[in-house]
Design a protein around this motif. Structure first.
Motif, PDB file in Angstrom:
ATOM      1  N   THR A 208      -6.511   5.251   1.110  1.00  0.00           N
ATOM      2  CA  THR A 208      -5.453   4.959   2.088  1.00  0.00           C
ATOM      3  C   THR A 208      -5.759   5.729   3.361  1.00  0.00           C
ATOM      4  OG1 THR A 208      -3.797   4.616   0.361  1.00  0.00           O
ATOM      5  CG2 THR A 208      -2.986   5.110   2.573  1.00  0.00           C
TER       6      THR A 208
ATOM      7  N   LYS B 207      -5.355   5.522   8.097  1.00  0.00           N
ATOM      8  CA  LYS B 207      -4.755   4.880   9.266  1.00  0.00           C
ATOM      9  C   LYS B 207      -5.841   4.243  10.110  1.00  0.00           C
ATOM     10  CE  LYS B 207      -1.336   5.580  12.904  1.00  0.00           C
ATOM     11  NZ  LYS B 207      -0.424   6.543  13.567  1.00  0.00           N
TER      12      LYS B 207
ATOM     13  N   SER C 241      -2.129   1.442  12.042  1.00  0.00           N
ATOM     14  CA  SER C 241      -1.328   1.074  10.873  1.00  0.00           C
ATOM     15  C   SER C 241      -1.945   1.648   9.597  1.00  0.00           C
ATOM     16  CB  SER C 241      -1.250  -0.456  10.736  1.00  0.00           C
ATOM     17  OG  SER C 241      -0.680  -1.040  11.883  1.00  0.00           O
ATOM     18  N   ARG C 242      -1.164   1.630   8.534  1.00  0.00           N
ATOM     19  CA  ARG C 242      -1.671   2.060   7.236  1.00  0.00           C
ATOM     20  C   ARG C 242      -2.523   0.966   6.604  1.00  0.00           C
ATOM     21  NH1 ARG C 242       1.419   4.535   1.930  1.00  0.00           N
ATOM     22  NH2 ARG C 242       0.048   3.598   0.365  1.00  0.00           N
TER      23      ARG C 242
ATOM     24  N   ASP D 225      -4.688   0.177   3.017  1.00  0.00           N
ATOM     25  CA  ASP D 225      -5.053   0.540   1.646  1.00  0.00           C
ATOM     26  C   ASP D 225      -6.218  -0.357   1.258  1.00  0.00           C
ATOM     27  OD1 ASP D 225      -2.798   2.424   0.785  1.00  0.00           O
ATOM     28  OD2 ASP D 225      -1.686   0.687   1.513  1.00  0.00           O
TER      29      ASP D 225
ATOM     30  N   SER E 175      -1.109  -2.853   6.020  1.00  0.00           N
ATOM     31  CA  SER E 175       0.341  -2.750   6.263  1.00  0.00           C
ATOM     32  C   SER E 175       1.078  -4.041   5.928  1.00  0.00           C
ATOM     33  CB  SER E 175       0.613  -2.358   7.716  1.00  0.00           C
ATOM     34  OG  SER E 175       0.206  -1.050   7.958  1.00  0.00           O
TER      35      SER E 175
END
Length: 327
Positions: free
Chosen positions: A25, A27, A31-32, A34, A195
Motif C-alpha cells: 500500500t 500513495k 491517492s492510495r 493497493d 482508491s
C-alpha cells in the motif's frame, strides 16, 4: 511415460500451492494505491510491485496538470495560443476521452478542469452560489474545443483559460497500464486498487476469485453485497463523504460539467467493465446523468454493468448484475 506425466502434474500442483499473494500500500497520483500480485516468492513479488509503481509514477508525470514540466501542463499553458505536440500515449488517451464525451453527451469532459471552483465542500458554504455565478463557472468548459491533429499529433485548447485534467480517468488509465505490464511479465494474477478503481487478472494464490464489496454508503463497515471480479475492472464514485446540503437538498462534490451544478440523487455509482479507464469515466458520467438516464445508458452498452445507490439507500442495478448478498 505415464509415471513421468503424473510426476509433472504433481510438481505443477506443488508450484501452484507455493504461490502467495504479495501486497503493498502506498500513495501515488495523490491517492492510495493497493497493489497485490501472485508470485512464487517475496523477491519476485516485490520486483513486480516495484515495476508497477515505476509505471504508475511515469504516467503521473505525463498526465499531471500540477507538474509544470508535464505534457498536460504544456497543453494548458498554451490554451488559445498554439497546438502542443504530445506523445502517442497521451494523444490516444485524450482521443479516447473525447469519444466518451461524445457518447455521454458531455456528462464526462476532461475540460472540467477549466471550471471555476465556486462550490466548496469543506463546510464553509452557507448558501448556494447565484445562478449567474454557476453559469459563468463553466463558461470555458467544453470538450468540443479540444482540437486534435492526428497527423501532427498535437492537442490545442481553442479558448484561452481552458484546461484539461484527468482526475476522472487517470487512476483507471494507470491501473490498466500497470496490469498490462505485469501480465506481459508473466505475473499470473493480481489486483491494482487505485482508491476504489480496481482492475484484476487471474485469481488469488489459493485459486479463488478476487472479490469486491459494494459498500453501504450509510455504514461503511457493512457491505450490501460481494461480487467476484474476474479479469475485469470495477470503479466506484461516491459522494457520501463530500457534499453540502441547502434547503434539505444534498449536493454532491461531483459537478455536471455542462451546467456547473452539483449532482443530486445518486450517492454511489459502481461500474463493472473490462477496462478501469472506461469504468472510471463511466462512473462519473452515470453520476452526472442520474439514476433513470444512467441505468438506461448502461443497459445499452455491451459488456458494461452498474450498481447505483440513491440518497435514500435504495439500490438499483443494470440488467445483468447478479448480487451475492451479505448475510
Amino acid at each position: 511415460m505415464r509415471s513421468a506425466l503424473i510426476y509433472i502434474a504433481l510438481f505443477t500442483s506443488m508450484l501452484t500451492i507455493a504461490q502467495q499473494n504479495y501486497k503493498r500500500t502506498l500513495k501515488l497520483m495523490g491517492s492510495r494505491f493497493d497493489i497485490t500480485v501472485v508470485a512464487n516468492d517475496e523477491t519476485s513479488g516485490n520486483a513486480a510491485i516495484d515495476k508497477a509503481v515505476a509505471e504508475i509514477t511515469r504516467l503521473e508525470k505525463m498526465i499531471s496538470s500540477w507538474d509544470s514540466t508535464s505534457q498536460t501542463a504544456a497543453i494548458n499553458k498554451n490554451a488559445g495560443i498554439q497546438p502542443v505536440y504530445v506523445s502517442t500515449e497521451l494523444f490516444e488517451l485524450i482521443a479516447r476521452a473525447l469519444k466518451i464525451s461524445q457518447l455521454t453527451q458531455g456528462a464526462f469532459d476532461i475540460s472540467y478542469a477549466s471550471m471555476d471552483k465556486i462550490w466548496k465542500f469543506d463546510g464553509s458554504m452557507t448558501a448556494a452560489p447565484s445562478p449567474d455565478a454557476i453559469a459563468q463557472s463553466v463558461a470555458k468548459v467544453g470538450y468540443q474545443n479540444i482540437l486534435l491533429d492526428k497527423k501532427a499529433q498535437t492537442v490545442f485548447l481553442k479558448e484561452k483559460g481552458m484546461k484539461i485534467g484527468f482526475g476522472a480517468i487517470g487512476k483507471g488509465f494507470a491501473a490498466d497500464k500497470a496490469k498490462a505490464l505485469l501480465m506481459a511479465d508473466g505475473i499470473v494474477g493480481g489486483i491494482i486498487n487505485a482508491s476504489g478503481d480496481l482492475n484484476t487478472w487471474g485469481t488469488q494464490a489459493d485459486g479463488s476469485d478476487w472479490k469486491v464489496a459494494i459498500t453501504n454508503p450509510f455504514n461503511k463497515s457493512k457491505a450490501f453485497s460481494w461480487l467476484p471480479v474476474v479479469n475485469s475492472a470495477v470503479v466506484t464514485s461516491g459522494n457520501y463523504e463530500k457534499y453540502v446540503s441547502f434547503n434539505g437538498k444534498r449536493y454532491s462534490h461531483i459537478i455536471d460539467p455542462r451546467t456547473g451544478y452539483p449532482t443530486t440523487g445518486i450517492i454511489s455509482a459502481t461500474i463493472f467493465t473490462k477496462d478501469a479507464e472506461v469504468a472510471d469515466a463511466l462512473a462519473t458520467s452515470v453520476f452526472v446523468m442520474g439514476i433513470e438516464v444512467g441505468l438506461d445508458f448502461v443497459n445499452q452498452l455491451k459488456g458494461v454493468e452498474c450498481i447505483l445507490i440513491d440518497d435514500k439507500g435504495k439500490m438499483y442495478t443494470s440488467e445483468n448484475i447478479d448480487l451475492e448478498n451479505e448475510e
